[in-house]
Design an enzyme around this catalytic site. Structure first.
Site, PDB file in Angstrom:
ATOM      1  N   TYR A  24      -2.454  -1.122   8.135  1.00  0.00           N
ATOM      2  CA  TYR A  24      -3.534  -1.804   8.708  1.00  0.00           C
ATOM      3  C   TYR A  24      -3.559  -1.616  10.003  1.00  0.00           C
ATOM      4  CZ  TYR A  24      -3.379  -4.600   4.465  1.00  0.00           C
ATOM      5  OH  TYR A  24      -3.550  -5.079   3.123  1.00  0.00           O
ATOM      6  N   GLN A  54      -1.164   2.260  -5.909  1.00  0.00           N
ATOM      7  CA  GLN A  54      -2.805   2.235  -5.959  1.00  0.00           C
ATOM      8  C   GLN A  54      -3.493   1.691  -6.886  1.00  0.00           C
ATOM      9  OE1 GLN A  54      -3.297   6.490  -5.294  1.00  0.00           O
ATOM     10  NE2 GLN A  54      -2.688   6.444  -3.004  1.00  0.00           N
ATOM     11  N   ARG A  92       0.818  -1.183  -0.179  1.00  0.00           N
ATOM     12  CA  ARG A  92       0.029  -0.205   0.094  1.00  0.00           C
ATOM     13  C   ARG A  92       0.805   1.261   0.019  1.00  0.00           C
ATOM     14  NH1 ARG A  92      -5.256  -1.114   3.849  1.00  0.00           N
ATOM     15  NH2 ARG A  92      -6.313  -2.142   2.155  1.00  0.00           N
ATOM     16  N   ASP A 136      -3.933  -1.921  -6.287  1.00  0.00           N
ATOM     17  CA  ASP A 136      -4.359  -2.381  -5.124  1.00  0.00           C
ATOM     18  C   ASP A 136      -5.788  -3.271  -5.210  1.00  0.00           C
ATOM     19  OD1 ASP A 136      -4.800  -2.970  -2.595  1.00  0.00           O
ATOM     20  OD2 ASP A 136      -4.472  -0.855  -1.683  1.00  0.00           O
ATOM     21  N   SER A 166      -7.874  -3.143  -1.767  1.00  0.00           N
ATOM     22  CA  SER A 166      -8.610  -1.987  -1.479  1.00  0.00           C
ATOM     23  C   SER A 166      -9.939  -1.935  -2.425  1.00  0.00           C
ATOM     24  CB  SER A 166      -7.587  -0.814  -1.642  1.00  0.00           C
ATOM     25  OG  SER A 166      -6.799  -0.727  -0.821  1.00  0.00           O
TER      26      SER A 166
END
Length: 395
Positions: free
Chosen positions: A229, A128, A123, A131, A134
């Site tokens: 996280y 992005q 991350r 990912d 996500s």
């Protein structure tokens, strides 16, 4: 010309896939040939002809696709029985759950297959667009609210009617990660009164920016990992959290739990006593039910009634909006492949020194090459036949 293969997902009930017709041209522009298994888009009402018109070829059967492909892109990991059908040295990209699937990872090594675990994509800003964890979690947050609203016996927004005023439903969301934030935004759009909690106080401003209240609970020292996280709480901190949030849960019409610990069993957040304190007809959605659950009594794949409260643990959340989920996942895997596609050699360049690949490549050249995964296996006494090489990884 390298062949990139896209097999049909074999997990029962799965509608998503790793390729849409719109992605085919992008792969061919890289210099690859796209091979699909017959019926890959059928659950999404996309015909094989749609893929062919976009430039893909259709394999006669699944075994042919696996044997011909230099790279196989999928959502779920291939069945173990199919790994030997792949070429030695081929690259497999999918969710692999390497912390809990050591036997499968060993089979990848034995078959001399390189593999990338999509849930291990780091991350960082560079990643992005790749990912998948996500992108699917964001859709999961939306779906969980919609399932909860469908199960609730009252409306979510306040309504002023000639027959009287209907109060807005109260929604409490535990965990303000990607899924939790999307759940907050969705519930607010539907007119609910929303409160949220997260062990990471740094996300309080994000919660408030969406129009929700943030439940402040003093847990002492908490934080997050380098990947963003939440860190695991101590047993004392867990007791404080459960005690302080119990009043908010009892006053809520809908509770959504999204607390999951990467590579570990999720924490138990709601016990039977707390469920019993809720009004009959209330709803709890347990996002982590498939992995052990945040709610005592939730059942993976099912909706059950506990003390007259509907506890939803159906899981498979993003599959509830399969077309958009496929669109996002297909984009994630293409962005991964294109990021490391070497135009000079016209192939995927698996550079084990790269900060991204070192964090998500699990097996390569017959070895477990991910240092964190290899260390995890050693710490838990998991026997692996191949000695891992040293690679850096994001913790």
């Amino acid at each position: 010309m390298p062949i990139i293969g896209f097999p049909v997902e074999t997990k029962p009930g799965e509608k998503r896939c790793a390729l849409l017709p719109a992605n085919v041209k992008a792969y061919t522009l890289l210099g690859a040939s796209v091979l699909i298994e017959k019926g890959i888009g059928e659950p999404l009402h996309i015909s094989d002809d749609d893929y062919v018109q976009a430039g893909a070829q259709v394999a006669d059967n699944r075994d042919v696709l696996l044997k011909k492909s230099d790279i196989v892109l999928a959502l779920h990991k291939l069945p173990s029985s199919e790994l030997r059908s792949l070429k030695a040295g081929a690259l497999l990209v999918s969710y692999l759950d390497p912390f809990n699937e050591s036997a499968y990872i060993q089979q990848l090594c034995d078959a001399d297959l390189s593999s990338i675990s999509m849930e291990m994509i780091p991350r960082i800003s560079r990643c992005q667009k790749m990912d998948a964890l996500s992108s699917q979690a964001s859709l999961a947050g939306y779906v969980m609210v919609m399932q909860a609203a469908n199960a609730l016996e009252t409306v979510l927004p306040m309504m002023m009617t000639p027959a009287g005023t209907l109060k807005p439903a109260k929604v409490f969301i535990i965990g303000a990660g990607v899924a939790g934030l999307q759940a907050i935004a969705t519930a607010k759009r539907l007119g609910a009164s929303v409160t949220a909690f997260d062990t990471r106080s740094v996300v309080a401003e994000q919660v408030r920016s969406l129009g929700a209240k943030f439940l402040d609970i003093d847990l002492g020292q908490t934080g997050e990992t380098g990947q963003g996280y939440a860190q695991a709480l101590s047993s004392e901190q867990m007791q404080i959290q459960q005690r302080e949030q119990a009043k908010c849960i009892a006053d809520s019409d809908i509770v959504i739990t999204t607390a999951q610990l990467f590579g570990r069993k999720p924490p138990v957040l709601i016990d039977q006593k707390t469920i019993a304190s809720m009004r009959p007809g209330s709803v709890i959605v347990d996002m982590a039910a498939e992995n052990g659950g945040n709610v005592v009594g939730s059942v993976s794949g099912e909706t059950v009634q506990i003390h007259d409260v509907n506890v939803i643990g159906t899981g498979f959340w993003a599959n509830g909006v399969a077309k958009h989920a496929s669109q996002m996942y297909a984009s994630n895997v293409f962005n991964l492949i294109s990021e490391f596609w070497d135009k000079a050699s016209n192939q995927f360049a698996l550079d084990v020194e790269d900060e991204v690949l070192s964090a998500c490549v699990i097996s390569h050249q017959g070895q477990v090459v991910h240092k964190m995964i290899n260390d995890f296996y050693q710490q838990h006494g998991v026997p692996m036949h191949a000695k891992a090489t040293q690679m850096t990884a994001e913790a």
